[in-house]
Design a protein around this motif. Structure first.
Motif, short mmCIF file in Angstrom:
data_model
loop_
_atom_site.label_atom_id
_atom_site.label_comp_id
_atom_site.label_asym_id
_atom_site.label_seq_id
_atom_site.Cartn_x
_atom_site.Cartn_y
_atom_site.Cartn_z
N ARG A 1 15.88 -43.88 88.79
CA ARG A 1 16.72 -42.50 88.61
C ARG A 1 16.56 -41.86 89.79
O ARG A 1 15.07 -41.06 89.21
CB ARG A 1 17.76 -41.88 87.36
CG ARG A 1 18.31 -41.71 87.05
CD ARG A 1 19.05 -40.46 86.24
NE ARG A 1 18.02 -39.87 86.09
CZ ARG A 1 18.82 -38.86 86.93
NH1 ARG A 1 19.86 -38.03 87.15
NH2 ARG A 1 17.59 -37.44 86.47
N CYS B 1 5.89 -43.82 95.17
CA CYS B 1 6.56 -45.20 95.03
C CYS B 1 6.38 -45.81 96.78
O CYS B 1 6.40 -46.94 96.26
CB CYS B 1 8.06 -44.49 95.18
SG CYS B 1 9.27 -45.65 94.97
N CYS C 1 4.59 -34.59 85.45
CA CYS C 1 5.49 -35.41 84.26
C CYS C 1 4.74 -35.91 83.62
O CYS C 1 5.06 -36.74 82.75
CB CYS C 1 6.24 -36.55 85.60
SG CYS C 1 6.79 -35.44 86.81
N TRP D 1 10.96 -27.79 86.32
CA TRP D 1 12.44 -28.01 87.29
C TRP D 1 13.18 -29.50 86.49
O TRP D 1 14.78 -28.96 86.21
CB TRP D 1 12.39 -29.11 88.35
CG TRP D 1 13.68 -29.53 89.03
CD1 TRP D 1 13.95 -28.23 90.61
CD2 TRP D 1 14.60 -30.21 89.01
NE1 TRP D 1 15.18 -28.73 90.82
CE2 TRP D 1 15.20 -29.77 89.99
CE3 TRP D 1 15.08 -31.26 88.35
CZ2 TRP D 1 16.90 -30.46 90.34
CZ3 TRP D 1 15.59 -32.14 88.35
CH2 TRP D 1 17.32 -31.91 90.10
N LYS E 1 4.86 -39.23 91.05
CA LYS E 1 3.50 -39.13 92.08
C LYS E 1 3.07 -37.63 91.77
O LYS E 1 2.42 -37.21 91.97
CB LYS E 1 4.40 -38.58 93.28
CG LYS E 1 3.68 -37.96 94.35
CD LYS E 1 4.79 -38.32 95.19
CE LYS E 1 4.40 -37.91 97.25
NZ LYS E 1 4.77 -37.68 97.99
N LEU F 1 12.93 -40.32 81.38
CA LEU F 1 14.84 -40.77 80.68
C LEU F 1 14.26 -42.00 80.35
O LEU F 1 14.72 -42.83 79.27
CB LEU F 1 15.31 -39.94 81.54
CG LEU F 1 16.33 -40.75 81.18
CD1 LEU F 1 17.71 -38.94 79.80
CD2 LEU F 1 17.22 -40.40 82.39
C1 LIG Z 1 14.96 -36.20 90.03
S1 LIG Z 1 13.38 -36.38 89.12
C2 LIG Z 1 13.80 -38.40 87.93
C3 LIG Z 1 12.88 -38.51 86.96
C4 LIG Z 1 13.71 -39.38 85.59
N1 LIG Z 1 13.38 -40.21 86.58
C5 LIG Z 1 14.40 -39.02 85.06
O1 LIG Z 1 15.65 -39.97 84.97
O2 LIG Z 1 14.84 -37.73 84.50
C6 LIG Z 1 12.71 -37.59 90.47
C7 LIG Z 1 10.86 -37.51 89.99
O3 LIG Z 1 10.90 -38.46 91.14
C8 LIG Z 1 8.84 -38.44 91.06
N2 LIG Z 1 9.39 -38.22 92.63
C9 LIG Z 1 9.39 -37.47 93.80
N3 LIG Z 1 8.74 -37.85 95.26
C10 LIG Z 1 8.00 -39.28 94.41
C11 LIG Z 1 8.05 -40.36 95.11
N4 LIG Z 1 7.21 -40.07 96.05
N5 LIG Z 1 7.27 -41.23 94.57
C12 LIG Z 1 6.97 -41.36 93.17
N6 LIG Z 1 7.72 -40.60 92.38
C13 LIG Z 1 8.32 -38.80 92.55
C14 LIG Z 1 9.37 -36.81 90.67
O4 LIG Z 1 8.32 -36.43 90.32
C15 LIG Z 1 10.13 -36.65 89.94
O5 LIG Z 1 10.07 -37.00 88.08
#
Ligand SMILES: C[S@@+](CC[C@H](N)C(=O)[O-])C[C@H]1O[C@@H](n2cnc3c(N)ncnc32)[C@H](O)[C@@H]1O
Length: 291
Positions: free
Chosen positions: A127, A111, A87, A11, A83, A60
């Protein structure tokens, strides 16, 4: 999981750019870099800081923080946490090819349960992660728990519910069933069980205060972008999933209409918008809070 997107790394590297021209993709990447810089700069990273990137994705924020720690030449450490293990694998691959002297750790944790001792982190960065969590309070409580007293939480989140809606781009004279689709879209965007749109800057500030943060600030930022629509751009708006595990807009409309009616709506939008300049309003919030 959507057929179009099997995991978060796909994604992040492909799906989110699917509806964009090369020029728009380049602008989006530049914007992501600037958002990453804004979050990491807010953290005022010090040479010996323990820095946690929550929901690191393809790293990032973590790689920007790592570069700062490298330049500061101290004893600081960066923790890549997510999670989803794909990644972390992607960040590991990058570091295999680009070795570093900076101390680092990979943490497969959500998280809401970071699996770290309390009072152990100097700077928590994030982010676009809360936007994927339905109940944001337990996640923010957990961030508060792991931060040291005086530690910062610095983050960026999109505020999707006040973005431009599709129906706002249209003229009811040219779109059959305009009002039905407008009502359906408004319902979808006000669903309190939908993590993408069940919050704004004020609810986040309340979550931060509830968790115990002393000086929570949430700075709302609105941007307007203009571009000319091509026919090819429109379909991905409706069939691209907003994340690997979530339905696309077309799949959400299927709760209200049959597929033929939705396809007709999309086709009318393509015909109506082709060649027109549109203005899209997007909103986001920059978060800074001290434990
Ligand atoms: C839109 S991406 C952002 C990734 C990165 N922080 C960036 O800025 O490019 C959302 C990220 O949140 C992670 N994620 C989704 N739900 C989560 C959770 N409950 N706890 C930790 N990470 C989570 C996903 O695996 C993904 O890597």
């Amino acid at each position: 999981m959507s057929d179009l997107c099997k995991n978060w790394t796909q994604w992040l590297s492909q799906t989110r750019f699917a509806a964009l021209t090369d020029e728009m993709k380049a602008q989006t990447i530049a914007w992501l870099e600037s958002v990453g810089d804004a979050v990491v700069n807010m953290a005022q990273i010090q040479p010996n800081d323990n820095v946690l990137d929550i929901g690191t994705g393809t790293g990032l924020l973590a790689f920007k923080a790592m570069e700062i720690l490298e330049n500061l030449n101290g004893d600081g450490k960066i923790i890549f946490s997510d999670k989803f293990s794909d990644c972390l694998d992607s960040c590991k691959d990058f570091l295999d090819k680009n070795p570093t002297n900076v101390k680092h750790q990979f943490l497969n944790a959500s998280c809401e349960d970071l699996k770290l001792p309390e009072n152990s982190i100097d700077k928590a960065l994030m982010r676009s992660v809360l936007v994927h969590i339905v109940d944001k309070q337990p996640a923010i409580n957990e961030i508060y728990r792991v931060l040291k007293p005086g530690g910062f939480f610095c983050a960026f989140e999109p505020i999707i519910r006040s973005n431009t809606r599709y129906w706002e781009l249209l003229d009811p004279k040219f779109i059959s069933s305009f009002h039905e689709f407008k009502d359906a879209e408004n319902k979808i965007m006000s669903d309190s069980n939908d993590s993408l749109c069940n919050f704004d800057d004020l609810t986040i500030k309340q979550n931060l205060n509830n968790a115990g943060f002393s000086d929570a600030s949430t700075l709302l930022h609105a941007i307007e972008s203009k571009y000319i629509v091509t026919k090819e751009m429109v379909l991905p708006w409706f069939i691209s999933p907003p994340s690997p595990d979530r339905p696309s807009m077309k799949e959400r409309f299927l709760l209200f209409f049959d597929e033929k009616k939705i396809d007709n709506y999309i086709s009318e939008i393509q015909n109506y918008l082709e060649g027109k300049e549109i203005t899209i309003k997007t909103n986001s919030v920059l978060i800074h809070a001290t434990k």
